[in-house]
Design an enzyme around this catalytic site. Structure first.
Site, short mmCIF file in Angstrom:
data_model
loop_
_atom_site.label_atom_id
_atom_site.label_comp_id
_atom_site.label_asym_id
_atom_site.label_seq_id
_atom_site.Cartn_x
_atom_site.Cartn_y
_atom_site.Cartn_z
N SER A 166 32.04 43.91 26.54
CA SER A 166 31.64 43.06 27.43
C SER A 166 30.64 42.02 26.58
CB SER A 166 30.64 43.69 28.64
OG SER A 166 30.32 42.47 29.15
N TYR A 179 23.10 48.57 30.67
CA TYR A 179 24.22 48.66 30.62
C TYR A 179 24.83 47.30 29.26
CZ TYR A 179 29.01 46.02 31.55
OH TYR A 179 30.45 45.99 31.38
N LYS A 183 26.61 48.49 24.75
CA LYS A 183 28.06 47.45 24.92
C LYS A 183 27.25 46.79 23.52
CE LYS A 183 30.76 47.79 29.14
NZ LYS A 183 32.45 48.37 28.15
P1 NAP Z 1 36.76 48.11 37.95
O1 NAP Z 1 37.48 47.51 37.70
O2 NAP Z 1 35.75 48.91 38.58
O3 NAP Z 1 37.75 49.27 37.87
C1 NAP Z 1 38.02 51.18 37.36
C2 NAP Z 1 38.45 52.03 37.18
O4 NAP Z 1 37.69 52.97 35.81
C3 NAP Z 1 39.41 53.12 38.08
O5 NAP Z 1 40.77 52.64 37.41
C4 NAP Z 1 39.13 53.55 38.37
O6 NAP Z 1 38.91 54.82 39.33
C5 NAP Z 1 37.92 53.87 36.39
N1 NAP Z 1 37.01 54.87 36.42
C6 NAP Z 1 35.28 54.41 36.61
N2 NAP Z 1 35.00 55.46 36.24
C7 NAP Z 1 34.93 56.10 35.32
C8 NAP Z 1 35.20 57.16 34.22
N3 NAP Z 1 34.51 58.05 34.11
N4 NAP Z 1 36.42 57.92 33.42
C9 NAP Z 1 37.53 57.46 34.08
N5 NAP Z 1 38.01 56.37 34.94
C10 NAP Z 1 37.10 55.58 35.47
O7 NAP Z 1 35.80 48.24 36.42
P2 NAP Z 1 36.44 46.92 35.46
O8 NAP Z 1 36.32 45.19 35.87
O9 NAP Z 1 38.81 46.70 35.19
O10 NAP Z 1 36.29 47.58 33.93
C11 NAP Z 1 36.63 48.31 32.72
C12 NAP Z 1 36.02 47.37 31.53
O11 NAP Z 1 36.05 46.21 31.71
C13 NAP Z 1 34.81 48.15 31.60
O12 NAP Z 1 34.23 48.78 30.57
C14 NAP Z 1 33.75 47.69 31.77
O13 NAP Z 1 32.47 47.08 31.12
C15 NAP Z 1 34.22 45.91 31.29
N6 NAP Z 1 33.88 44.30 31.76
C16 NAP Z 1 34.23 43.97 33.03
C17 NAP Z 1 34.06 42.83 33.12
C18 NAP Z 1 34.20 42.32 34.92
O14 NAP Z 1 33.77 41.20 35.18
N7 NAP Z 1 34.52 43.28 35.48
C19 NAP Z 1 33.07 42.38 32.55
C20 NAP Z 1 32.61 42.56 31.28
C21 NAP Z 1 33.28 43.62 31.08
P3 NAP Z 1 38.39 56.52 39.73
O15 NAP Z 1 37.85 55.86 40.97
O16 NAP Z 1 39.95 57.05 39.96
O17 NAP Z 1 37.92 56.98 38.63
#
Ligand code: NAP
Length: 277
Positions: A166, A179, A183
């Site tokens: 991130s 968090y 990262k």
């Molecule tokens: P998201 O939309 O909340 O996606 C969540 C996904 O992860 C779902 O498929 C969920 O399904 C699964 N999940 C959650 N906890 C889990 C676990 N412990 N084991 C396996 N699966 C799990 O999240 P996202 O925004 O796409 O984030 C993905 C990555 O990008 C993360 O590493 C996050 O830190 C990083 N990131 C995101 C942002 C942002 O703005 N969105 C910014 C910086 C970094 P289930 O509920 O079925 O488990």
């Protein structure tokens, strides 16, 4: 006669090259595991790797999400399989790896995408249980999966790993301090694994997203007029939030041969957020 033939040659060669490059997908024959891939950025990555020719193993904590995701990917003609895998659970990780070997015969690509953030607020108010959950999911599970998957990549003669970090890993946030530190730790993990991975012909890189429109970051973008959304937009020079697909293309590039001399790097996909250590 000969001159007429030669003058037509470059065009014919050009046509042949165009035909072969448009029909060959750059990840054909590769097998990819993407964690936390039933929604959000992980789903988009799985979809893109599949569209680029890879066979993909998707997973998340809930069977119904795995089923729905598989249905969507298969309806797009993507070769995919799926299983429940909470990345912090050793048994789940082992089952996911074994199912990938059973269904697809090996592993070439691993994208570590799962993360947790159970605490918002000043760092010094972060409870021990929340700290443990953040580090178990974001850091320990990523390391354990690398450790568990690398021997399988080695058997294939090499591979490629992408760790999803991130922008907060470069620029610790006051409200998501633990968090952010997890990262930052991933940046160190990537660098530390480079020598051992390189000697096995495995590249390891990172993706550091900015604010991307997923459920995870909903509070930052859903209500555009809220003070927190406005603040997030102000720190983003492109003045818009990112789409998950804008992260997926970067991952597809990093795991492809187009990035064959890139390892130990993390690419920021942030719309220009000023984020560097
Ligand atoms: P998201 O939309 O909340 O996606 C969540 C996904 O992860 C779902 O498929 C969920 O399904 C699964 N999940 C959650 N906890 C889990 C676990 N412990 N084991 C396996 N699966 C799990 O999240 P996202 O925004 O796409 O984030 C993905 C990555 O990008 C993360 O590493 C996050 O830190 C990083 N990131 C995101 C942002 C942002 O703005 N969105 C910014 C910086 C970094 P289930 O509920 O079925 O488990």
């Amino acid at each position: 006669m000969i001159f007429r033939l030669i003058s037509r040659l470059p065009l014919q060669v050009g046509q042949t090259i165009r035909m072969s490059s448009s029909s060959a997908k750059r990840l054909s024959g590769k097998v990819a595991i993407v964690t936390a891939s039933t929604d959000g950025i992980g789903y988009s990555i799985a979809q893109r790797l599949g569209q680029d020719g890879a066979k993909v193993m998707i997973s998340s904590r809930k069977q119904k999400n795995v089923d729905a995701c598989l249905q969507k990917l298969k309806s797009m003609g993507i070769e995919a399989s799926g299983i429940v895998c909470h990345v912090a659970k050793k048994d789940d990780r082992q089952k996911m790896i074994q199912k990938t070997l059973d269904d697809f015969g090996g592993i070439d690509i691993f994208v570590s995408n799962a993360a947790a953030n159970p605490h918002m607020g000043p760092l010094l108010t972060c409870p021990e249980e929340a700290w443990d959950k953040i580090f178990d999911t974001n850091v320990k599970a990523t390391f354990m999966l690398c450790k568990e998957i690398v021997p399988h990549m080695e058997k294939r003669g090499g591979g490629s790993i992408v760790v999803v970090g991130s922008f907060a890993g470069y620029k610790p946030s006051e409200v998501i301090g633990a968090y952010s530190i997890s990262k930052t730790t991933l940046l160190g993990l990537i660098k530390a694994l480079v020598p051992e991975c390189s000697s096995r012909n495995i590249r390891i890189n990172g993706l550091a997203p900015g604010v991307i429109k997923t459920n995870f970051s909903e509070a930052l973008w859903k209500d555009k007029d809220s003070p927190i959304s406005q603040m997030a937009l102000q720190m983003t020079p492109m003045r818009r939030f990112g789409e998950p697909s804008e992260c997926a293309g970067t991952v597809s590039f990093l795991v492809s041969d187009d990035a064959s001399y890139i390892t130990g790097e993390t690419i920021l996909v942030t719309g220009g957020i000023d984020a560097r250590l």
